[in-house]
Each structure stands twice: as structure tokens, then as C-alpha cells.
Design a protein around this motif. Sequence first.
Motif, short mmCIF file in Angstrom:
data_model
loop_
_atom_site.label_atom_id
_atom_site.label_comp_id
_atom_site.label_asym_id
_atom_site.label_seq_id
_atom_site.Cartn_x
_atom_site.Cartn_y
_atom_site.Cartn_z
N TRP A 65 -6.96 72.38 6.73
CA TRP A 65 -8.16 73.20 6.92
C TRP A 65 -8.72 73.01 8.33
CZ3 TRP A 65 -9.54 77.32 4.57
CH2 TRP A 65 -9.33 77.49 3.21
N TYR A 105 -2.89 77.94 2.01
CA TYR A 105 -3.51 79.09 2.69
C TYR A 105 -3.94 78.69 4.10
CZ TYR A 105 -7.54 82.24 3.66
OH TYR A 105 -8.45 83.10 4.22
N ARG A 153 -10.60 81.57 -6.39
CA ARG A 153 -10.14 81.06 -5.09
C ARG A 153 -8.64 80.87 -5.12
NH1 ARG A 153 -11.40 75.15 -4.19
NH2 ARG A 153 -11.07 75.43 -6.40
N TYR A 156 -6.95 84.23 -4.95
CA TYR A 156 -6.96 84.82 -3.61
C TYR A 156 -5.98 84.09 -2.68
CZ TYR A 156 -8.23 85.55 1.24
OH TYR A 156 -8.15 85.79 2.60
N THR A 157 -6.03 82.77 -2.67
CA THR A 157 -5.18 82.05 -1.70
C THR A 157 -3.70 82.31 -2.00
OG1 THR A 157 -5.55 80.05 -3.02
CG2 THR A 157 -6.83 80.27 -1.02
N HIS A 199 -21.02 84.36 -6.66
CA HIS A 199 -21.19 83.61 -5.41
C HIS A 199 -20.40 84.31 -4.30
CE1 HIS A 199 -21.02 80.39 -2.49
NE2 HIS A 199 -22.03 79.82 -3.15
N GLY A 201 -18.63 83.24 -1.76
CA GLY A 201 -17.27 82.76 -1.47
C GLY A 201 -16.28 83.35 -2.45
N TYR A 202 -16.64 83.34 -3.73
CA TYR A 202 -15.74 83.87 -4.74
C TYR A 202 -15.71 85.41 -4.72
CZ TYR A 202 -15.80 79.11 -6.52
OH TYR A 202 -15.68 77.76 -6.63
N CYS A 205 -13.24 86.28 -2.13
CA CYS A 205 -11.88 86.00 -2.63
C CYS A 205 -11.46 87.03 -3.67
CB CYS A 205 -11.83 84.60 -3.26
SG CYS A 205 -11.98 83.26 -2.07
N ARG A 241 -25.80 82.98 -2.99
CA ARG A 241 -26.12 83.44 -4.35
C ARG A 241 -27.63 83.58 -4.49
NH1 ARG A 241 -25.27 77.87 -7.71
NH2 ARG A 241 -24.98 76.53 -5.90
N TYR A 250 -21.95 82.08 5.23
CA TYR A 250 -21.89 83.30 4.43
C TYR A 250 -21.86 84.56 5.31
CZ TYR A 250 -22.83 80.01 0.72
OH TYR A 250 -22.76 78.94 -0.13
N TRP A 253 -18.30 85.11 4.45
CA TRP A 253 -17.98 85.35 3.04
C TRP A 253 -18.65 86.61 2.54
CZ3 TRP A 253 -13.84 82.81 2.32
CH2 TRP A 253 -13.68 81.49 2.77
C1 LIG Z 1 -10.39 80.78 0.69
C2 LIG Z 1 -11.31 79.82 0.06
C3 LIG Z 1 -10.81 78.48 -0.28
C4 LIG Z 1 -12.57 80.19 -0.19
C5 LIG Z 1 -13.68 79.35 -0.65
C6 LIG Z 1 -14.81 80.23 -0.98
C7 LIG Z 1 -16.13 79.51 -1.10
C8 LIG Z 1 -16.89 79.22 0.17
C9 LIG Z 1 -16.62 79.23 -2.29
C10 LIG Z 1 -17.95 78.63 -2.43
C11 LIG Z 1 -17.99 77.62 -3.52
C12 LIG Z 1 -19.40 77.29 -3.94
C13 LIG Z 1 -19.79 77.57 -5.36
C14 LIG Z 1 -20.26 76.78 -3.10
C15 LIG Z 1 -21.66 76.46 -3.47
O1 LIG Z 1 -22.04 75.45 -2.70
P1 LIG Z 1 -23.57 75.05 -2.59
O2 LIG Z 1 -24.22 75.00 -3.92
O3 LIG Z 1 -23.60 73.81 -1.75
O4 LIG Z 1 -24.12 76.21 -1.68
P2 LIG Z 1 -25.17 77.39 -1.99
O5 LIG Z 1 -26.47 76.76 -2.28
O6 LIG Z 1 -25.19 78.15 -0.70
O7 LIG Z 1 -24.62 78.20 -3.13
#
Ligand SMILES: CC(C)=CCC/C(C)=C/CC/C(C)=C/COP(=O)(O)OP(=O)(O)O
Length: 431
Positions: A65, A105, A153, A156-157, A199, A201-202, A205, A241, A250, A253
Motif C-alpha cells: 500500500w 490490488y 472491498r 472490487y479489488t 459508506h 469507501g464501500y 468499491c 457516512r 473521501y 472515495w
Molecule cells: C480499495 C480499498 C481497499 C478500499 C477501501 C475503502 C474504504 C476507505 C473503506 C472504508 C472503511 C471504513 C468503514 C472506514 C470507517 O472508518 P472511520 O469510522 O474511522 O471513519 P468515518 O468516521 O469517516 O466513517
Amino acid sequence: MEGEGTATGRQRRATASQLDQWTVQDQVFKIYGAFASIPRSAQSVISIWTASILKVVLYERSRPWLCYWILHSIALLGESVDDELEDNAIDFLSRCQMPHLATTYAAVNSLVTLGGHKALSSINRDNLYKFLSRMKDSSGAFRMHDAGEIDVRACYTAISVASILNILDDELAKGVGNYILSCQTYEGGIAGEPGSEAHGGYTFCGLAAMVLINQANSLDLASLIDWVAFRQGVECGFQGRTNKLVDGCYSFWQGGVFALLQRLPAFGGEGFGTSDVEVEWVSDSTSEGDDEDRDSSDDNEALHPEPDQEGHQSSSHSPESSTAVHIHHSRHNQLEPLFHTMALQQYIVLCSQEQEGGFRDKPGKARDYYHTCYCLSGLSVCQYSRSKNENSPPLPTSVLGPYSNLLEPIHPLYNVVSRQYHDAREFFSKY
Ligand SMILES: CC(C)=CCC/C(C)=C/CC/C(C)=C/COP(=O)(O)OP(=O)(O)O
Ligand SMILES: [Zn+2]
């Protein structure tokens, strides 16, 4: 009736990840128990030893990574690494032995970013295909590693590396779409697994994987677009989120979700030609001057939204005028960027950027390579959000600050720089 707090009640509502997490927690508590029963004199030696093993494992897991975040950031800035560093990176990545979809990935994207025969031919596609097949669950979804968690995730990967390496086939794609559909929530965004919270990130993906397997239209795109449009906060950055704080990462994302959506035919884009996943850019029926004039006035509105009587943001974010409706009725049938691109650039450049270089989550947090990579990726998405194609650079009015801030364009399905994507595509179509 089982009460909320009982083990059976808890078990029944648990997601697969929660069950995994509780299993790990039970094991950790057992280790604590064993640890407490040994003589005090031995405890400090063991705890130093355990911590260093944990550190090594976590560090090993994140090294591909680190390669990707750093190499991709350098590529976005239009720079490249010297030959020695390139050779060392290729050599290092080919020696990574812990098979995991996320690091696969990261390694594949790093090698695509380095480009050239040596980097690209170092990927053993036959073995990689076998690994991907092994990670495929009977449901069709993928798990991150042997006996690991199944989530969006992982889907996607797996699909992303298979696609960019030209080894994606029906066997790998089968069932992935249904799994991702089961993760779209009542809010419109996509969760990591069925029953969890949507979320960013998802959502990236899930949408990118659906585009790659040519099934994006089976998602509820209208509610997805409304969900993501509402994630841009008054601070101008995106939250991951509902009811959480905005964060620079974000920018990609969530910003990347827009970059994907606006290329879909359903939203007036020209598609990706998904059978061969060529990047096509949004067509534009109005004059550029007209377009750019509107850009600046919209962005002023974005930065100073008119609060309504209850203090909420401007009417363009009200449910009555949902974003999906706006897209289809925009002036001259021209596709507008679906979010406030100049406002996001302001958050990235002015709030996420560190004076000394690098990017961070938000002011007060430290810079790191992850946030540097995803802030730059989001910045590139903003800058090119009105470009007709990657060979026509954005007008200066689409770029916040001096034009020298302009980054390289990315391919939003993979998040690698477009030129490197095309080179890899050509390379893997021949071999
Ligand atoms: C390709 C690949 C591996 C993608 C990953 C995608 C990704 C960033 C997913 C996020 C996972 C997640 C639930 C974070 C919440 O963190 P938190 O609770 O610390 O943050 P928040 O308060 O902003 O939700
Ligand atoms: Zn972050």
C-alpha cells in the motif's frame, strides 16, 4: 423472547464481520488471561516481543500500500521515480508473500503506475488468476484472504485487478453483482456487507465493481446519487457516512463515485464501453465559455450556501429537488458536474494540505501517504470533471489556484493515472 443484550439476540443480528471480530476478541481475551497468569518478571519481555511481532505483521501488510500511495501520488504530480528506485520497487513487490486481495490490488496498481515491460511482465497472471479463483466464495462474492472476511472491498479489488490485467471472465464475475446489490442500503449508498451502514469507501468499491462487470444499471442509481450528493458538507469536503466528520480521503472515495456516475449513459455520459473498459468522457453540447461562466457562479453558491429557515443548506440539496432530477433537466441537456468541484478543491488545497507538503484528513491531524494519495486523486477528479476527454486539458477556471496546480487525469475505475492505464491495457491485450 430474547432480550437485546443476550448472546443469542446479539448473534442473530450480527453481520459476518461482527462475528469474525468477536471470535478475534475472544482469542485476545484468552491471551490476556494467559498473560496475567505468568510471573510479573516475564511479562514485560513477552509484551515487547508480542508488540514487535504485531508491528512487523501490520507493517508487512501495508508495505505494498505504501508503494502504491507514494508512486501514485508521484505520478499524479506528473513526476516519475529514478531507475534504481523503480527496480527496487519491482523487486520488492515480486517478493511479497502474504497473499491478500487488498495488497494484491495495491501491488498491481503500483506496477501499472511504474509501467514498462519490466514492471508489467513481473506480474504472474496465471498464478494471480488461481489466487482470485481461490478467494471466490460459493456465493460469488470474494474474501480478502484465505479464511478471511467477505465484503465489497474484496469484490472490487478482485474485479479491478482481473480487469486491468485482462483476465476477467464470467467465472470470476458470476454472483458478484447480486452480492453488491444486497449491500446497497435504504440510504442509497453501499455498505461493506449486507446489513451494515452505507459508506463512501464501500460505495466507490461497489459502484466501480458493478461498472466493471457491466451491471451498474441494476443498482438504484437515483438513490445512490442522492446519497453521495448529500455527503458534501458545509466545510466543502466529503464525509464518509451520515453524521460523521468530513475527511480529505473521501475527496476520492466520494468524488470518484461522481466521476464514475457522470460517465454512465444513464446520466448522459458516454459510458466506459465496459466490454473493453475504455475511458470515455462526458460529451458537452454547450460552448466552453458558457460552461465555465456557470461554473464560477455555482461554486460561489457552493461556498456560501443560503441557509433555509431551519438553518439547513441551500435548496439544491432539498429532497424535493433531488440531484437525480437535476441531472436530467440541466440547461441545454448538458451534463454538469454532480457535486461542487471548486468547493472540494478548496477543502483539499486549503484545509487538507500541510504547509510542509503532503495531505491530511483535516486541520489538526498529521499528514500521511494514504491521505496524500487520496486527496490528490480527488483533486484530479475535480479538475477534470468538465473535460470532454483526457486530451483536452481543463480550462484554467476549472482549476483552483494557479494552473500549475493541474494534476494528471486518472482512470476512475482503477485510480491509476490514465496514461499508465492505457499503456497497461495495451500491454496486457498482447500477452
Ligand atoms: C480499495 C480499498 C481497499 C478500499 C477501501 C475503502 C474504504 C476507505 C473503506 C472504508 C472503511 C471504513 C468503514 C472506514 C470507517 O472508518 P472511520 O469510522 O474511522 O471513519 P468515518 O468516521 O469517516 O466513517
Ligand atoms: Zn481519511
